[in-house]
Design an enzyme around this catalytic site. Structure first.
Site, PDB file in Angstrom:
ATOM      1  N   ARG A  59      15.551 -11.362  41.617  1.00  0.00           N
ATOM      2  CA  ARG A  59      14.115 -11.731  42.694  1.00  0.00           C
ATOM      3  C   ARG A  59      14.762 -12.727  43.605  1.00  0.00           C
ATOM      4  O   ARG A  59      13.715 -12.063  44.516  1.00  0.00           O
ATOM      5  CB  ARG A  59      13.586 -12.697  41.151  1.00  0.00           C
ATOM      6  CG  ARG A  59      13.111 -11.947  39.795  1.00  0.00           C
ATOM      7  CD  ARG A  59      12.749 -13.069  39.480  1.00  0.00           C
ATOM      8  NE  ARG A  59      11.759 -13.048  38.503  1.00  0.00           N
ATOM      9  CZ  ARG A  59      12.669 -12.961  36.401  1.00  0.00           C
ATOM     10  NH1 ARG A  59      13.843 -12.596  37.039  1.00  0.00           N
ATOM     11  NH2 ARG A  59      11.771 -12.052  35.763  1.00  0.00           N
ATOM     12  N   ILE A  60      15.852 -13.442  43.331  1.00  0.00           N
ATOM     13  CA  ILE A  60      15.948 -13.557  44.813  1.00  0.00           C
ATOM     14  C   ILE A  60      16.834 -12.773  46.316  1.00  0.00           C
ATOM     15  O   ILE A  60      16.011 -13.232  47.551  1.00  0.00           O
ATOM     16  CB  ILE A  60      17.437 -15.230  44.024  1.00  0.00           C
ATOM     17  CG1 ILE A  60      16.198 -15.977  43.708  1.00  0.00           C
ATOM     18  CG2 ILE A  60      17.772 -15.795  45.460  1.00  0.00           C
ATOM     19  CD1 ILE A  60      17.420 -17.385  42.884  1.00  0.00           C
ATOM     20  N   ASP A  76      22.835  -3.375  44.199  1.00  0.00           N
ATOM     21  CA  ASP A  76      22.491  -3.439  42.910  1.00  0.00           C
ATOM     22  C   ASP A  76      22.723  -2.258  41.866  1.00  0.00           C
ATOM     23  O   ASP A  76      22.555  -1.126  41.907  1.00  0.00           O
ATOM     24  CB  ASP A  76      21.189  -3.678  42.571  1.00  0.00           C
ATOM     25  CG  ASP A  76      20.570  -5.351  41.151  1.00  0.00           C
ATOM     26  OD1 ASP A  76      20.968  -4.138  40.320  1.00  0.00           O
ATOM     27  OD2 ASP A  76      20.460  -5.684  41.576  1.00  0.00           O
ATOM     28  N   ARG A 113      26.581 -17.982  42.185  1.00  0.00           N
ATOM     29  CA  ARG A 113      26.916 -19.162  41.567  1.00  0.00           C
ATOM     30  C   ARG A 113      28.621 -19.378  42.097  1.00  0.00           C
ATOM     31  O   ARG A 113      29.436 -18.145  43.336  1.00  0.00           O
ATOM     32  CB  ARG A 113      27.309 -18.019  40.007  1.00  0.00           C
ATOM     33  CG  ARG A 113      26.415 -18.569  38.862  1.00  0.00           C
ATOM     34  CD  ARG A 113      26.401 -20.187  38.810  1.00  0.00           C
ATOM     35  NE  ARG A 113      25.282 -20.054  37.826  1.00  0.00           N
ATOM     36  CZ  ARG A 113      24.196 -20.868  37.805  1.00  0.00           C
ATOM     37  NH1 ARG A 113      24.159 -20.825  39.578  1.00  0.00           N
ATOM     38  NH2 ARG A 113      22.750 -21.025  37.011  1.00  0.00           N
ATOM     39  N   GLU A 138      32.390 -27.959  41.007  1.00  0.00           N
ATOM     40  CA  GLU A 138      31.428 -29.196  41.785  1.00  0.00           C
ATOM     41  C   GLU A 138      31.316 -30.639  40.675  1.00  0.00           C
ATOM     42  O   GLU A 138      31.611 -30.588  39.792  1.00  0.00           O
ATOM     43  CB  GLU A 138      30.315 -28.704  41.869  1.00  0.00           C
ATOM     44  CG  GLU A 138      29.819 -26.615  42.548  1.00  0.00           C
ATOM     45  CD  GLU A 138      28.498 -26.851  42.134  1.00  0.00           C
ATOM     46  OE1 GLU A 138      27.270 -27.229  41.797  1.00  0.00           O
ATOM     47  OE2 GLU A 138      28.176 -24.913  42.943  1.00  0.00           O
ATOM     48  N   HIS A 148      24.855 -27.428  46.383  1.00  0.00           N
ATOM     49  CA  HIS A 148      24.267 -26.717  45.727  1.00  0.00           C
ATOM     50  C   HIS A 148      22.361 -27.144  45.855  1.00  0.00           C
ATOM     51  O   HIS A 148      21.920 -27.981  44.556  1.00  0.00           O
ATOM     52  CB  HIS A 148      25.181 -26.690  43.995  1.00  0.00           C
ATOM     53  CG  HIS A 148      24.989 -26.525  43.056  1.00  0.00           C
ATOM     54  ND1 HIS A 148      25.341 -25.086  42.150  1.00  0.00           N
ATOM     55  CD2 HIS A 148      23.242 -25.553  43.336  1.00  0.00           C
ATOM     56  CE1 HIS A 148      24.596 -25.154  41.482  1.00  0.00           C
ATOM     57  NE2 HIS A 148      23.072 -24.542  41.647  1.00  0.00           N
TER      58      HIS A 148
END
Length: 322
Positions: free
Chosen positions: A152-153, A172, A233, A262, A281
């Protein structure tokens, strides 16, 4: 019925409370960070909502009445989904709440690095007025953009990059090399993308096969002077390797919103890389996405404990066995 928020850095909980109240469910808020604290916080809950706390097999074994785990976000790397499935516990996330927000941020980071805007801003503030530190700059229409991951992104980012004038391709493993997506994005293999793209934008989940996908060996196969963008990520990127590539010029720059640790450590080697644009983030966030995330994850676990099928569930087989 009870839903326990075992940990969260949300500033407010109006959406969660509204959903719970509408369905006659008690909502409890705790703040756990270890397995032991999570077990204590979640004891007696029918469902839990979690942000960072570890949901391991040991935690699940200590919560025999648990029916559902809801993760604030897309990724579920803090949840042992296999263990939950084996114990008949539904795992829910919100896979598409921030598609537009994250893809917008990826494009913003891309343009900031490609046009040198963040670096130029820092130089002007330091009293330097000129283009030499960011040369060469190229027009967008002369550049090739590669989306690694066309979910999606990734697909939304690719479409926006094309609209700006980039030549766009994607890779992909779920798509056939040489095909074209419904959005008109040409699918190439990862090696071709790395070797030919001026911008490499990452949109993959963090799983064993993608951990440190970008490392010394991968960077060596990238087009010299390319730009790396990461909004997926932090663990997909080897921080030390990217810092080395930025320092020696193999990478022209990087736009990074996520990191292996993080918050980003003050002594991270990325801090000394002037061609890196770093954000905390933040790509997921807009007022709209924030409200949608909180509402939908609560709706998902509420549906499970009420015997209904939620809109988003990673292991639907547990409902069939119930």
């Amino acid at each position: 019925m009870r839903i326990t928020i075992v940990d969260s850095d949300n500033e407010s909980f109006e959406q969660e409370q509204e959903v719970a109240s509408r369905h006659g469910i008690e909502l409890v808020r705790e703040q756990a960070s270890t397995e032991e604290q999570t077990i204590a916080a979640a004891r007696g809950a029918d469902a839990i909502l979690v942000q960072y706390a570890p949901i391991t097999a040991a935690v699940l074994d200590s919560l025999p009445g648990l029916k559902a785990v809801g993760r604030y976000g897309v990724g579920v790397d803090t949840v042992d989904v296999e263990a939950a499935t084996a114990r008949g516990i539904a795992v829910c996330n919100v896979p598409d709440y921030g598609v537009q927000d994250v893809s917008d941020h990826a494009i913003a980071l891309t343009l900031s690095v490609v046009r040198g805007t963040a670096q130029l801003d820092r130089l002007v503030r330091a009293g330097e007025y000129g283009l030499v530190p960011v040369k060469p700059l190229h027009r967008v229409s002369a550049l090739r953009f590669g989306a690694v991951g066309l979910g999606r992104i990734g697909a939304a980012t690719a479409v926006k990059a094309r609209a700006l004038g980039f030549t766009v391709v994607g890779s992909d493993p779920m798509l056939e090399t040489g095909s074209r997506t419904a959005d008109g994005i040409d699918v190439v293999d990862l090696e071709t993308l790395l070797a030919t793209c001026d911008v490499v934008s990452l949109h993959v989940p963090l799983i064993p096969s993608t951990r440190h996908l970008i490392r010394d060996e991968t960077l060596a196969r990238m087009k010299p002077g390319a730009v790396l963008v990461n909004t997926c990520r932090g663990g997909v990127v080897d921080t030390e390797a990217v810092a080395r590539a930025l320092r020696d010029g193999r990478l022209k720059g990087a736009g990074l919103d996520v990191f292996e640790q993080e918050p980003l450590d003050a002594d991270s080697p990325l801090m000394d890389c002037p061609t890196a644009v770093l954000t905390p983030h933040a790509s997921w966030y807009s007022e709209e996405s924030y409200a949608e995330l909180k509402r939908r994850v609560t709706e998902a676990v509420a549906a499970v404990i009420r015997g209904e099928r939620p809109r988003d569930i990673l292991n639907p087989e547990v409902l069939e066995r119930a």
